[in-house]
Motif scaffolding. Structure first.
Motif, PDB file in Angstrom:
ATOM      1  N   GLU A 164       6.538   6.032  -1.148  1.00 12.00           N
ATOM      2  CA  GLU A 164       6.792   5.082  -0.061  1.00 12.00           C
ATOM      3  C   GLU A 164       5.704   4.007  -0.066  1.00 12.00           C
ATOM      4  OE1 GLU A 164       8.032   6.253   4.225  1.00 12.00           O
ATOM      5  OE2 GLU A 164       5.864   5.809   4.305  1.00 12.00           O
ATOM      6  N   VAL A 165       6.131   2.749   0.084  1.00 11.38           N
ATOM      7  CA  VAL A 165       5.201   1.613   0.055  1.00 11.38           C
ATOM      8  C   VAL A 165       5.463   0.713   1.257  1.00 11.38           C
ATOM      9  CG1 VAL A 165       4.450  -0.442  -1.227  1.00 11.38           C
ATOM     10  CG2 VAL A 165       5.049   1.655  -2.465  1.00 11.38           C
ATOM     11  N   GLU A 166       4.376   0.251   1.854  1.00 13.82           N
ATOM     12  CA  GLU A 166       4.452  -0.703   2.961  1.00 13.82           C
ATOM     13  C   GLU A 166       3.804  -2.007   2.525  1.00 13.82           C
ATOM     14  OE1 GLU A 166       2.235  -1.260   7.239  1.00 13.82           O
ATOM     15  OE2 GLU A 166       3.023   0.734   6.747  1.00 13.82           O
ATOM     16  N   GLY A 167       4.415  -3.122   2.869  1.00 19.12           N
ATOM     17  CA  GLY A 167       3.861  -4.417   2.507  1.00 19.12           C
ATOM     18  C   GLY A 167       2.582  -4.718   3.246  1.00 19.12           C
ATOM     19  N   THR A 168       1.689  -5.446   2.598  1.00 14.35           N
ATOM     20  CA  THR A 168       0.460  -5.873   3.266  1.00 14.35           C
ATOM     21  C   THR A 168       0.750  -7.103   4.113  1.00 14.35           C
ATOM     22  OG1 THR A 168      -0.139  -7.171   1.320  1.00 14.35           O
ATOM     23  CG2 THR A 168      -1.044  -4.949   1.470  1.00 14.35           C
ATOM     24  N   GLY A 169      -0.003  -7.278   5.161  1.00 12.41           N
ATOM     25  CA  GLY A 169       0.222  -8.415   6.040  1.00 12.41           C
ATOM     26  C   GLY A 169       1.481  -8.232   6.856  1.00 12.41           C
ATOM     27  N   ALA A 170       2.127  -9.366   7.200  1.00 12.49           N
ATOM     28  CA  ALA A 170       3.312  -9.314   8.065  1.00 12.49           C
ATOM     29  C   ALA A 170       4.617  -9.280   7.272  1.00 12.49           C
ATOM     30  CB  ALA A 170       3.311 -10.533   8.993  1.00 12.49           C
ATOM     31  N   SER A 171       4.544  -9.404   5.962  1.00  7.70           N
ATOM     32  CA  SER A 171       5.762  -9.506   5.151  1.00  7.70           C
ATOM     33  C   SER A 171       6.146  -8.156   4.562  1.00  7.70           C
ATOM     34  CB  SER A 171       5.552 -10.509   4.014  1.00  7.70           C
ATOM     35  OG  SER A 171       5.246 -11.793   4.511  1.00  7.70           O
ATOM     36  N   PRO A 172       7.460  -7.956   4.315  1.00  6.08           N
ATOM     37  CA  PRO A 172       7.884  -6.708   3.681  1.00  6.08           C
ATOM     38  C   PRO A 172       7.488  -6.700   2.208  1.00  6.08           C
ATOM     39  CG  PRO A 172       9.748  -8.189   3.912  1.00  6.08           C
ATOM     40  CD  PRO A 172       8.596  -8.839   4.633  1.00  6.08           C
ATOM     41  N   PHE A 173       7.350  -5.510   1.644  1.00  3.97           N
ATOM     42  CA  PHE A 173       7.042  -5.394   0.221  1.00  3.97           C
ATOM     43  C   PHE A 173       8.246  -5.795  -0.624  1.00  3.97           C
ATOM     44  CE2 PHE A 173       6.503  -2.703  -3.669  1.00  3.97           C
ATOM     45  CZ  PHE A 173       5.363  -3.332  -4.155  1.00  3.97           C
ATOM     46  N   SER A 174       9.445  -5.546  -0.108  1.00  2.68           N
ATOM     47  CA  SER A 174      10.653  -5.885  -0.863  1.00  2.68           C
ATOM     48  C   SER A 174      11.790  -6.221   0.076  1.00  2.68           C
ATOM     49  CB  SER A 174      11.062  -4.722  -1.773  1.00  2.68           C
ATOM     50  OG  SER A 174      11.511  -3.614  -1.002  1.00  2.68           O
ATOM     51  N   GLN A 175      12.809  -6.875  -0.497  1.00  5.53           N
ATOM     52  CA  GLN A 175      14.051  -7.161   0.215  1.00  5.53           C
ATOM     53  C   GLN A 175      15.211  -6.962  -0.753  1.00  5.53           C
ATOM     54  OE1 GLN A 175      13.494 -11.148   1.830  1.00  5.53           O
ATOM     55  NE2 GLN A 175      12.715 -10.334   3.757  1.00  5.53           N
ATOM     56  N   GLY A 176      16.439  -7.095  -0.247  1.00  8.69           N
ATOM     57  CA  GLY A 176      17.608  -6.940  -1.092  1.00  8.69           C
ATOM     58  C   GLY A 176      17.544  -7.846  -2.313  1.00  8.69           C
ATOM     59  N   GLY A 177      17.836  -7.303  -3.479  1.00  9.21           N
ATOM     60  CA  GLY A 177      17.746  -8.057  -4.726  1.00  9.21           C
ATOM     61  C   GLY A 177      16.497  -7.751  -5.523  1.00  9.21           C
ATOM     62  N   ASP A 178      15.523  -7.077  -4.880  1.00 14.14           N
ATOM     63  CA  ASP A 178      14.295  -6.681  -5.581  1.00 14.14           C
ATOM     64  C   ASP A 178      14.450  -5.345  -6.293  1.00 14.14           C
ATOM     65  OD1 ASP A 178      12.791  -8.941  -4.926  1.00 14.14           O
ATOM     66  OD2 ASP A 178      12.128  -8.081  -3.026  1.00 14.14           O
ATOM     67  N   VAL A 185       0.853  -1.180   0.000  1.00 10.61           N
ATOM     68  CA  VAL A 185       0.000   0.000   0.000  1.00 10.61           C
ATOM     69  C   VAL A 185       0.893   1.235   0.000  1.00 10.61           C
ATOM     70  CG1 VAL A 185      -1.714   1.316   1.299  1.00 10.61           C
ATOM     71  CG2 VAL A 185      -1.864  -1.176   1.221  1.00 10.61           C
ATOM     72  N   VAL A 186       0.527   2.213  -0.823  1.00  7.07           N
ATOM     73  CA  VAL A 186       1.265   3.474  -0.835  1.00  7.07           C
ATOM     74  C   VAL A 186       0.958   4.221   0.466  1.00  7.07           C
ATOM     75  CG1 VAL A 186       1.515   5.717  -1.969  1.00  7.07           C
ATOM     76  CG2 VAL A 186       1.278   3.631  -3.355  1.00  7.07           C
ATOM     77  N   THR A 187       2.004   4.498   1.241  1.00 12.14           N
ATOM     78  CA  THR A 187       1.824   5.171   2.527  1.00 12.14           C
ATOM     79  C   THR A 187       2.269   6.628   2.498  1.00 12.14           C
ATOM     80  OG1 THR A 187       3.945   4.202   3.198  1.00 12.14           O
ATOM     81  CG2 THR A 187       1.936   3.101   3.944  1.00 12.14           C
ATOM     82  N   ALA A 188       3.005   7.029   1.448  1.00 14.65           N
ATOM     83  CA  ALA A 188       3.407   8.434   1.314  1.00 14.65           C
ATOM     84  C   ALA A 188       3.837   8.696  -0.116  1.00 14.65           C
ATOM     85  CB  ALA A 188       4.542   8.777   2.271  1.00 14.65           C
ATOM     86  N   ILE A 189       3.658   9.925  -0.562  1.00 13.91           N
ATOM     87  CA  ILE A 189       4.123  10.344  -1.880  1.00 13.91           C
ATOM     88  C   ILE A 189       4.914  11.643  -1.724  1.00 13.91           C
ATOM     89  CG2 ILE A 189       2.250   9.212  -3.149  1.00 13.91           C
ATOM     90  CD1 ILE A 189       0.833  11.917  -3.324  1.00 13.91           C
ATOM     91  N   ASP A 190       5.661  12.009  -2.768  1.00 15.38           N
ATOM     92  CA  ASP A 190       6.466  13.236  -2.745  1.00 15.38           C
ATOM     93  C   ASP A 190       7.406  13.292  -1.546  1.00 15.38           C
ATOM     94  OD1 ASP A 190       5.139  14.090  -5.047  1.00 15.38           O
ATOM     95  OD2 ASP A 190       3.598  15.136  -3.895  1.00 15.38           O
TER      96      ASP A 190
END
Length: 329
Positions: free
Chosen positions: A266-280, A239-244
């Motif tokens: 800025e994006v936050e992952g849904t649920g308990a998992s991150p939206f991204s990790q190293g390598g993404d 989910v987008v949590t902030a812009i600009d």
């Protein structure tokens, strides 16, 4: 039959059929990487037995027979399989398997695939794009994935998989060459707005169009549901949590240091998992509802967010495409 007998019969059959090449037509079909259509040439498409693999079949506990693997459907191969079945007194396992291909870059490239410059570990293929006044297909990803934070030069090979993901079975293979790079600004007074680069895909490298089929570019909005395909975490939603977002300092490691970015998503992952990790890094971020792309993922934190799993930062896509004179394929 016993294992020893099965091996002996297999060797006998191979010797017999290899000495009878005339029984199997040896006019094969070779596909040239630079040709639009297959070329019919007088070469063996399948060696020796003409596309009929012969081995030892495991039929049960300590029960063996002759394994027959048909790689092409033709009267000659069917007849040969029947002869083997008869000679083995019915103790055979016959299967059609089609053409067997070497693994590696023969598998079509897709968004989220592991790619990278030879000086980096690995990042993600973001999207396939076209460049204005240029021919061919291009890959969009980050500068730090394709150009190693400006250390790379146009014409450098881009590898798939990225160097850290290479194995003996799937070595890092050149799939294209670095083309355009948006230079990173390192002076404290200068803010970056994008971490982006493109490489031209080699003409002989197969690729799949993006899934889902993107309809264009969308402006990000708060609480917008987004998704991405990445090398490390695959497809995730957020989910987008902030812009600009301005004055975001990104740690690029010892050689490059911290760089400042403005105007980020800025994006936050849904649920308990991150939206991204190293390598993404390099992944394209899009809105599942409209299939419109919103940005290019380039950085993330290990902490923060309501789930405590970290936050992801994304370059708005529209300025990236304008700067590189690109459009989504």
């Amino acid at each position: 039959m016993e294992l020893k007998s099965a091996r002996a019969l297999k060797d006998e059959l191979l010797d017999q059929f290899r000495s009878e090449e005339s029984a199997i037509p040896r006019i094969g079909r070779r596909v040239s990487a630079m040709a639009a259509h297959p070329l019919n040439l007088p070469i063996a498409m399948f060696p020796d037995t003409g596309g009929v693999g012969i081995g030892v079949a495991v039929l049960g506990a300590k029960q063996y027979g002759v394994a027959v693997r048909l790689q092409r459907k033709a009267p000659e191969t069917q007849q040969l399989a029947s002869l083997i079945h008869k000679k083995a007194s019915g103790e055979s396992d016959i299967r059609f398997i089609g053409r067997v291909k070497a693994q590696g870059t023969a598998t079509p490239l897709q968004p989220g695939a592991s790619i990278g410059h030879q000086l980096v570990t690995a990042g993600s293929l973001g999207a396939f794009v076209e460049l204005a006044d240029e021919t061919g297909v291009y890959i969009l990803s980050n500068n730090h994935v394709l150009a190693a934070c400006d250390r790379g030069s146009p014409g450098d090979p881009i590898l798939h998989p990225g160097p850290i993901d290479a194995t003996n079975a799937a070595p890092a293979t050149p799939i294209g060459t670095l083309s355009k790079v948006e230079k990173l600004r390192s002076r404290r007074a200068s803010a970056n707005v994008m971490d982006a680069a493109v490489c031209r895909l080699n003409d002989d490298v197969p690729f799949d169009p993006p899934q889902p089929n993107l309809t264009g570019v969308r402006e990000p909005m708060g609480d917008m549901l987004v998704a991405k395909d990445g090398r490390t975490t695959g497809r995730t939603t957020g989910v987008v949590t902030a812009i600009d977002m301005d004055d975001i300092w990104i740690d690029y490691g010892d050689e490059t240091g911290f760089l400042r970015f403005d105007g980020q998503i800025e994006v936050e992952g849904t649920g308990a998992s991150p939206f991204s990790q190293g390598g993404d890094s390099g992944s394209l971020v899009w809105h599942p509802g409209s299939e419109g792309a919103i940005g290019l993922l380039f950085a993330g934190s290990d902490e923060g967010g309501t789930n405590g799993a970290g936050l992801t930062y994304v370059n708005p896509l529209k300025p990236v495409l304008i700067q590189l004179r690109a459009k989504l394929s």
